[in-house]
Structure formats: structure tokens, C-alpha cells
Design an enzyme around this catalytic site. Structure first.
Site, PDB file in Angstrom:
ATOM      1  N   ARG A  26       0.819  -1.215   0.000  1.00  0.00           N
ATOM      2  CA  ARG A  26       0.000   0.000   0.000  1.00  0.00           C
ATOM      3  C   ARG A  26       0.854   1.268   0.000  1.00  0.00           C
ATOM      4  O   ARG A  26       0.504   2.259   0.659  1.00  0.00           O
ATOM      5  CB  ARG A  26      -0.944   0.039   1.211  1.00  0.00           C
ATOM      6  N   ARG A  68      -3.770   6.887   0.307  1.00  0.00           N
ATOM      7  CA  ARG A  68      -4.292   8.168   0.790  1.00  0.00           C
ATOM      8  C   ARG A  68      -3.409   8.893   1.798  1.00  0.00           C
ATOM      9  O   ARG A  68      -3.658  10.039   2.128  1.00  0.00           O
ATOM     10  CB  ARG A  68      -5.696   7.969   1.368  1.00  0.00           C
ATOM     11  N   ARG A  76      -7.263  11.531  -6.174  1.00  0.00           N
ATOM     12  CA  ARG A  76      -8.419  10.841  -5.582  1.00  0.00           C
ATOM     13  C   ARG A  76      -9.602  11.789  -5.363  1.00  0.00           C
ATOM     14  O   ARG A  76     -10.758  11.356  -5.387  1.00  0.00           O
ATOM     15  CB  ARG A  76      -7.967  10.200  -4.268  1.00  0.00           C
ATOM     16  N   ASP A 136      -6.486  -3.442  -7.440  1.00  0.00           N
ATOM     17  CA  ASP A 136      -7.005  -4.041  -6.214  1.00  0.00           C
ATOM     18  C   ASP A 136      -7.203  -5.534  -6.438  1.00  0.00           C
ATOM     19  O   ASP A 136      -7.441  -5.971  -7.569  1.00  0.00           O
ATOM     20  CB  ASP A 136      -8.329  -3.399  -5.788  1.00  0.00           C
ATOM     21  N   TYR A 174     -14.155 -12.594   0.135  1.00  0.00           N
ATOM     22  CA  TYR A 174     -14.898 -11.399  -0.308  1.00  0.00           C
ATOM     23  C   TYR A 174     -16.135 -11.774  -1.122  1.00  0.00           C
ATOM     24  O   TYR A 174     -17.174 -11.117  -1.033  1.00  0.00           O
ATOM     25  CB  TYR A 174     -13.992 -10.459  -1.106  1.00  0.00           C
TER      26      TYR A 174
HETATM   27  O1  1CP Z   1       0.222   0.247  -3.219  1.00  0.00           O
HETATM   28  C1  1CP Z   1      -0.209  -0.911  -3.260  1.00  0.00           C
HETATM   29  O2  1CP Z   1       0.033  -1.753  -2.392  1.00  0.00           O
HETATM   30  C2  1CP Z   1      -0.948  -1.348  -4.504  1.00  0.00           C
HETATM   31  C3  1CP Z   1      -2.364  -1.295  -4.527  1.00  0.00           C
HETATM   32  C4  1CP Z   1      -3.258  -2.185  -3.705  1.00  0.00           C
HETATM   33  C5  1CP Z   1      -3.138  -3.532  -3.343  1.00  0.00           C
HETATM   34  C6  1CP Z   1      -1.963  -4.449  -3.560  1.00  0.00           C
HETATM   35  C7  1CP Z   1      -4.517  -1.751  -3.247  1.00  0.00           C
HETATM   36  C8  1CP Z   1      -5.033  -0.402  -3.414  1.00  0.00           C
HETATM   37  N1  1CP Z   1      -5.170  -2.817  -2.684  1.00  0.00           N
HETATM   38  C9  1CP Z   1      -4.344  -3.919  -2.717  1.00  0.00           C
HETATM   39  C10 1CP Z   1      -4.655  -5.266  -2.264  1.00  0.00           C
HETATM   40  C11 1CP Z   1      -5.824  -5.494  -1.394  1.00  0.00           C
HETATM   41  N2  1CP Z   1      -7.096  -5.002  -1.515  1.00  0.00           N
HETATM   42  C12 1CP Z   1      -5.828  -6.408  -0.322  1.00  0.00           C
HETATM   43  C13 1CP Z   1      -4.656  -7.268   0.073  1.00  0.00           C
HETATM   44  C14 1CP Z   1      -3.677  -6.512   0.870  1.00  0.00           C
HETATM   45  C15 1CP Z   1      -4.124  -6.090   2.233  1.00  0.00           C
HETATM   46  O3  1CP Z   1      -4.404  -6.987   3.046  1.00  0.00           O
HETATM   47  O4  1CP Z   1      -4.170  -4.885   2.482  1.00  0.00           O
HETATM   48  C16 1CP Z   1      -7.114  -6.412   0.233  1.00  0.00           C
HETATM   49  C17 1CP Z   1      -7.596  -7.238   1.413  1.00  0.00           C
HETATM   50  C18 1CP Z   1      -7.915  -5.524  -0.524  1.00  0.00           C
HETATM   51  C19 1CP Z   1      -9.373  -5.252  -0.369  1.00  0.00           C
HETATM   52  C20 1CP Z   1      -9.680  -3.820  -0.154  1.00  0.00           C
HETATM   53  N3  1CP Z   1      -9.359  -2.824  -1.042  1.00  0.00           N
HETATM   54  C21 1CP Z   1     -10.354  -3.224   0.919  1.00  0.00           C
HETATM   55  C22 1CP Z   1     -10.960  -3.973   2.087  1.00  0.00           C
HETATM   56  C23 1CP Z   1      -9.981  -4.299   3.164  1.00  0.00           C
HETATM   57  C24 1CP Z   1     -10.630  -5.120   4.252  1.00  0.00           C
HETATM   58  O5  1CP Z   1     -10.296  -4.881   5.437  1.00  0.00           O
HETATM   59  O6  1CP Z   1     -11.459  -6.013   3.973  1.00  0.00           O
HETATM   60  C25 1CP Z   1     -10.403  -1.845   0.701  1.00  0.00           C
HETATM   61  C26 1CP Z   1     -11.004  -0.788   1.576  1.00  0.00           C
HETATM   62  C27 1CP Z   1      -9.748  -1.605  -0.549  1.00  0.00           C
HETATM   63  C28 1CP Z   1      -9.581  -0.291  -1.218  1.00  0.00           C
HETATM   64  C29 1CP Z   1      -8.218   0.092  -1.635  1.00  0.00           C
HETATM   65  N4  1CP Z   1      -7.340  -0.706  -2.349  1.00  0.00           N
HETATM   66  C30 1CP Z   1      -6.184   0.018  -2.625  1.00  0.00           C
HETATM   67  C31 1CP Z   1      -6.360   1.329  -2.082  1.00  0.00           C
HETATM   68  C32 1CP Z   1      -5.353   2.455  -2.209  1.00  0.00           C
HETATM   69  C33 1CP Z   1      -7.620   1.368  -1.472  1.00  0.00           C
HETATM   70  C34 1CP Z   1      -8.255   2.580  -0.808  1.00  0.00           C
HETATM   71  C35 1CP Z   1      -9.018   3.253  -1.870  1.00  0.00           C
HETATM   72  C36 1CP Z   1      -9.300   4.681  -1.616  1.00  0.00           C
HETATM   73  O7  1CP Z   1     -10.348   4.952  -1.019  1.00  0.00           O
HETATM   74  O8  1CP Z   1      -8.522   5.558  -2.079  1.00  0.00           O
END
Ligand code: 1CP
Length: 338
Positions: free
Chosen positions: A23, A27, A36, A72, A146
Site C-alpha cells: 500500500r 491516501r 483521488r 485491487d 470477499y
Molecule cells: O500500493 C499498493 O500496495 C498497490 C495497490 C493495492 C493492493 C496491492 C490496493 C489499493 N489494494 C491492494 C490489495 C488489497 N485489496 C488487499 C490485500 C492486501 C491487504 O491486506 O491490504 C485487500 C484485502 C484488498 C481489499 C480492499 N481494497 C479493501 C478492504 C480491506 C478489508 O479490510 O477487507 C479496501 C477498503 C480496498 C480499497 C483500496 N485498495 C487500494 C487502495 C489504495 C484502497 C483505498 C481506496 C481509496 O479509497 O482511495
């Protein structure tokens, strides 16, 4: 291209420890916020120029040794016929939900054309980056949570109910997701990513017994089938699964802070490791932060090779300046001889 990250992925000890962050685009970074404010998250993922720009931001600002594609884990679900939304403040919503064997009919063959924006972003990035690009996907299990739950959850009640009521059906779902994930990652590799990371965020909700039955064979199959680039397997809350993690034969294992990396190196001999600083140490003083970063670097000394990372994603409250200082600290760290 800077090779230090890929060398460490291949088990070669490097002159300095490479570092990147899960990540790292997000943000907490004002440059990300600026974009964003104009677009919602899915639009950012689906617009290759924006996804590429956001991927590049942390590489430029922090000086990390690898980039991770901005996307994602839920994106490929649209290519198998499911609907994915991100609701502000609430997180992801997936529909329809797959909760019984009868629901498997909703899952189609992965249609790569529907998600060509992912590969287009990779094509742009390959031309612009001076560090390796990491592609990724969820593990079949984490993706399944999910799809079964319909979004984020704390209890995983529907997941476990499906698993224990209809084990054969659950295996079928895992098998379908393994094939789809393999196809998705292979296309990323064909397009040019230099390494891939499999995110198994929720593996730690299972007992070792059920991990072995419902997750391990599918992750093993995935890892064995992805031959040409290094494969990093990330999971969290899985110190209790370490004997299984050891047998996955991933090129790199990414571990979280709930295990001392020194203990992990002793238990996982000859295994390149990634990790494992608690992301929230970045909310404290620099003194406490660097003390713990040093502990990670020294603890990993006995590993075959080490890629510095957090045990999970960068928290939204993180200071960019402190994160940059952490990158410099890792790069400049001098190990005492002996
Ligand atoms: O920078 C990076 O790492 C690359 C982008 C990336 C990756 C690899 C994002 C952007 N998401 C992910 C993977 C991801 N997405 C995972 C696996 C890694 C982890 O455990 O964090 C998971 C579980 C998700 C699912 C997800 N995406 C959620 C739910 C989390 C949960 O607790 O269930 C959410 C809220 C997101 C949104 C998301 N994905 C990425 C970003 C930057 C965001 C936030 C979006 C925003 O509002 O700007």
C-alpha cells in the site's frame, strides 16, 4: 533497471537491503489525494494512465526499490462475471454472493479483455520505471472470502459455514479461483511484471488443519505453475501456520510483526524473507521507529536474503517524511561484521 530487489527475491544477499511497502500508493500521500479528489477509486484503477501515475508516485517520493501495480485484489472478479463496487467509508461490495454449491453457476471463465486496463497500465509502467514492477493477485482463499461474504468482515461466518457445510463445493470454488488467478497472473507476467505477490490476507483465520485442507494445495499449485518470475507469498496472523508456509516453496515469504523475524529465519532455513515491521510503528517517534527497524534488519541477518517491508499495508495516518526516512535508514544501515 535497479536489480537489488530481484536479486533478493532470488535468494542473493545484497550490498544493502532492498525496501518497498505494501500500500505504498494511497491516501497517506498528498499526491494521491489530489487525484483521488477528482476520481473514485475504481475509476483510478480502470484508467491506465492514472493507475500508472499513482504507481510511480511512491517510487519518486520515497526512493523504494520496487513498484507495485496500482489496482485491487477484487478487480479480476469483474472479469469472471461478478459485480464489484467500493462504497465510500464502507469498503468493497461484491455481488452476487457465492454461499452454496448452487451459486457456483455465477462464476464464469476469466475474460481478460474485460480488464485490459490492468495490462495497459503495466505496458505504460514498464517503459517508465527504473525499478522492478510487482504484479499481484489475491490468493484463491482470500478472494473467496470477499465473494462469499460480499465485502469485509470480522467473523467470516459465511465463509466457514460454506467450508464446513459443503466442503466439496468449497473445493470447487477454490479450484475455479486457482485457475482464474493463474490465468490473471500469467497475463501480468506476459505483459512484463518482474515479480508477483500473492496476497493471502485472511489465511490466518483458519486452523492449521483447515489451512492444510482448503488453502495450501491451491496456493502450492499456483506457486508451482508460476515459473518465470519470483513469487512472493504474503499472509498475516499466520505464525501458527509456519510449518505449512515453509512447504509452499514460494521464492519469498512475507511475514508480519507477530513473529520475531529472527525466529522465522531459524524456522525457515534457506527461505528468502520479506517484512516485518509493524506499520503503526510509523505513528510513533523516530527513535522508537528506527530501534524496531534495526531489530528487523539484524534479526533477518540469518535469512537467505531479506527484503525490508511492513507486516501489512501503510496506514493512512503515516507521515510521508517519516516513511522516506525509514527507506534511507534501511538503505544506509551498516551491519557489524561477525
Ligand atoms: O500500493 C499498493 O500496495 C498497490 C495497490 C493495492 C493492493 C496491492 C490496493 C489499493 N489494494 C491492494 C490489495 C488489497 N485489496 C488487499 C490485500 C492486501 C491487504 O491486506 O491490504 C485487500 C484485502 C484488498 C481489499 C480492499 N481494497 C479493501 C478492504 C480491506 C478489508 O479490510 O477487507 C479496501 C477498503 C480496498 C480499497 C483500496 N485498495 C487500494 C487502495 C489504495 C484502497 C483505498 C481506496 C481509496 O479509497 O482511495
Amino acid at each position: 533497471m535497479k536489480e537489488v530487489f530481484l536479486k533478493a527475491c532470488r535468494g542473493i544477499r545484497t550490498d544493502y537491503t532492498p525496501v518497498w511497502f505494501m500500500r505504498q500508493a494511497g491516501r497517506y500521500m498528498p499526491e494521491y489525494q489530489k487525484i483521488r479528489q477528482k476520481y473514485d477509486f475504481l475509476t483510478m484503477c480502470k484508467t491506465p494512465e492514472i493507475a500508472a501515475e499513482v504507481t510511480l508516485q511512491p517510487v519518486k517520493v520515497l526512493g523504494v526499490d520496487a513498484a507495485i501495480l496500482f489496482s485491487d485484489i477484487l478487480i479480476p472478479l469483474e472479469a469472471i462475471g461478478l459485480k464489484v463496487e467500493f462504497i465510500e467509508e464502507k469498503g468493497p461490495r461484491v455481488s452476487p454472493n457465492i454461499r452454496t454449491v448452487a451459486d457456483l453457476k455465477f462464476i464464469g471463465e476469466l475474460n481478460l479483455e474485460k480488464i485490459d486496463f490492468v495490462f495497459e497500465a503495466i505496458r505504460i509502467l514498464i517503459k517508465e520505471l527504473n525499478v522492478p514492477l510487482i504484479g499481484f493477485a489475491a490468493s484463491p482463499f482470500t478472494l473467496a472470502t470477499y465473494v462469499i461474504e460480499g465485502g469485509s468482515t470480522k467473523e467470516f461466518l459465511n465463509t466457514k459455514r460454506f467450508m464446513f457445510l459443503e466442503p466439496e463445493g468449497f473445493h470447487k470454488l477454490m479450484s475455479l479461483f486457482t485457475s482464474a488467478t493463474l490465468k490473471y497472473l500469467n497475463e501480468q507476467i506476459k505483459t512484463g511484471v518482474h515479480a508477483v505477490q500473492i496476497f493471502d490476507t485472511w489465511a490466518g483465520i483458519l486452523s492449521p488443519f483447515d489451512y492444510e485442507i482448503f488453502v495450501k494445495p491451491y496456493v502450492k499449485r499456483l506457486i508451482e505453475s508460476l515459473k518465470t518470475v519470483p513469487v512472493i507469498y504474503f499472509s498475516s496472523n499466520t505464525a501458527g501456520l509456519i510449518n505449512h508456509l515453509k512447504e509452499l516453496n514460494s521464492d519469498v515469504l512475507s511475514i508480519d510483526w507477530r513473529i520475531d523475524i529472527k525466529d522465522a529465519t531459524d524456522l525457515l532455513k534457506d527461505q528468502p524473507l520479506q517484512g516485518n515491521l509493524d506499520p503503526l510503528t510509523l505513528l510513533g517517534t523516530e527513535e522508537e521507529l528506527f530501534k524496531r527497524a534495526e531489530k528487523v534488519l539484524i534479526g533477518a541477518r540469518g535469512a537467505k536474503s531479506h527484503i525490508f517491508n511492513l507486516g501489512h499495508g501503510v496506514n493512512i495516518n503515516t507521515s510521508v517524511d517519516k516513511l522516506k526516512k525509514l527507506v534511507d535508514f534501511v538503505h544506509e544501515f551498516k551491519f557489524m561484521e561477525g
